[in-house]
Design an enzyme around this catalytic site. Structure first.
Site, PDB file in Angstrom:
ATOM      1  N   TRP A  12       0.811  -1.217   0.000  1.00  0.00           N
ATOM      2  CA  TRP A  12       0.000   0.000   0.000  1.00  0.00           C
ATOM      3  C   TRP A  12       0.843   1.265   0.000  1.00  0.00           C
ATOM      4  CZ3 TRP A  12      -4.568  -0.727   4.001  1.00  0.00           C
ATOM      5  CH2 TRP A  12      -5.281  -1.880   3.669  1.00  0.00           C
ATOM      6  N   HIS A 103      13.075  -2.041  -0.877  1.00  0.00           N
ATOM      7  CA  HIS A 103      12.270  -1.457  -1.957  1.00  0.00           C
ATOM      8  C   HIS A 103      13.015  -0.268  -2.558  1.00  0.00           C
ATOM      9  CE1 HIS A 103       8.958   0.551  -4.033  1.00  0.00           C
ATOM     10  NE2 HIS A 103       8.311  -0.604  -3.983  1.00  0.00           N
ATOM     11  N   GLU A 175      11.875  -5.532  -9.297  1.00  0.00           N
ATOM     12  CA  GLU A 175      11.133  -4.299  -9.569  1.00  0.00           C
ATOM     13  C   GLU A 175      12.026  -3.336 -10.347  1.00  0.00           C
ATOM     14  OE1 GLU A 175      10.226  -1.842  -6.271  1.00  0.00           O
ATOM     15  OE2 GLU A 175      12.260  -1.988  -5.491  1.00  0.00           O
ATOM     16  N   GLY A 181       5.583   2.636 -10.337  1.00  0.00           N
ATOM     17  CA  GLY A 181       4.747   3.823 -10.210  1.00  0.00           C
ATOM     18  C   GLY A 181       4.686   4.696 -11.445  1.00  0.00           C
ATOM     19  N   GLY A 242       0.081   0.327  -6.871  1.00  0.00           N
ATOM     20  CA  GLY A 242      -1.157   1.080  -7.051  1.00  0.00           C
ATOM     21  C   GLY A 242      -2.409   0.229  -7.115  1.00  0.00           C
TER      22      GLY A 242
END
Length: 260
Positions: A12, A103, A175, A181, A242
């Site tokens: 989230w 991350h 990622e 994003g 998202g």
């Protein structure tokens, strides 16, 4: 070939609410009825207790499914004068099973080096948490054809500090920074190429780990591209940003993973 259960982990970030958690569980209770994929919710720390309570309250309705809770970050320290930090033991006490480590936003915005990431990886496992280790290259690195080099460096530091067998209790999330994003996802072929490299890299030091570790893809995953991504032989699900904030989209992703 190992049978790796797909995973969909919802990160989230600094979003969401107790109401969103309730909405998710309302849909999970009626639609999530099998254990062919594992679902992990990673809300902001302030909502971990709300999610834990919902897991407990919906235990009967979710019987037969695998819905877990994870955190977005943890301190590499066990305790002390570290204002604002949360330790692995605290997350374990809250009911977390997983924690996201390294991350790209933590690395970029908060200066987390690969050495710090390796320490956090160790801290997670020390307290019985399974780390979801994020690795990935920037746009310039990909353009310079340094993708494999960057990812190998990020993996190798964790291996050097924790040992290869530490990955027996870990998840990896690829990622690509240029896709996080941005609305621009890697193609299924690009994702598969990198996932295969990660698996091969780990297989060189432990064939068992390489074959059995789950590798998630993270970077603008949506219901429209998930089926093709999750169908790749070395893609074992997704780390979702998202789309995890939209209960309908997230449930769709979970359903896609269950049939992958």
């Amino acid at each position: 070939m190992a049978l790796r259960r797909p995973m969909v982990a919802g990160n989230w970030k600094m979003n969401g609410s107790a109401a969103l958690a309730q909405e998710l569980f309302k849909k999970f209770a009626s639609k999530l009825q099998n254990d062919s994929a594992e679902v992990v919710l990673c809300p902001p720390s302030i909502y971990l207790e709300s999610v834990r309570q919902l897991l407990e309250a919906n235990k009967e309705a979710l019987d037969g499914s695998l819905v877990r809770m994870g955190a977005q970050n943890l301190s590499q320290h066990d305790f002390g004068a570290y204002t604002g930090e949360v330790s692995g033991q605290m997350l374990k006490d809250c009911g977390c099973r997983y924690v996201i480590i390294g991350h790209s936003e933590r690395r970029r915005m908060y200066g987390e080096t690969s050495n710090i990431v390796a320490e956090k990886f160790a801290a997670a496992q020390k307290h019985g948490l399974t780390p979801i280790l994020c690795v990935g290259e920037s746009g310039p690195a990909r353009e310079a054809r340094r993708t494999f080099e960057v990812i190998a460096e990020e993996l190798d530091i964790v291996i050097q500090k924790n040992g290869t067998m530490a990955f027996d209790n870990a998840i990896i999330a690829y990622e690509p920074l240029w896709a996080v994003g941005t609305g621009k996802s890697a193609t299924p072929e690009q994702a598969q190429e990198v996932h295969a490299f990660i698996r091969k890299r780990l297989s060189e030091v432990s064939p068992f780990i390489g074959e059995n570790i789950r590798i998630l893809y993270g970077g603008s995953v949506t219901p429209s591209n998930a089926a093709d991504l999750f169908a790749q032989p070395d893609v074992d699900g997704g780390l979702i940003g998202g789309a995890s904030l939209n209960s309908s989209e997230f449930l769709s992703l979970c359903t896609i993973a269950m049939s992958a």
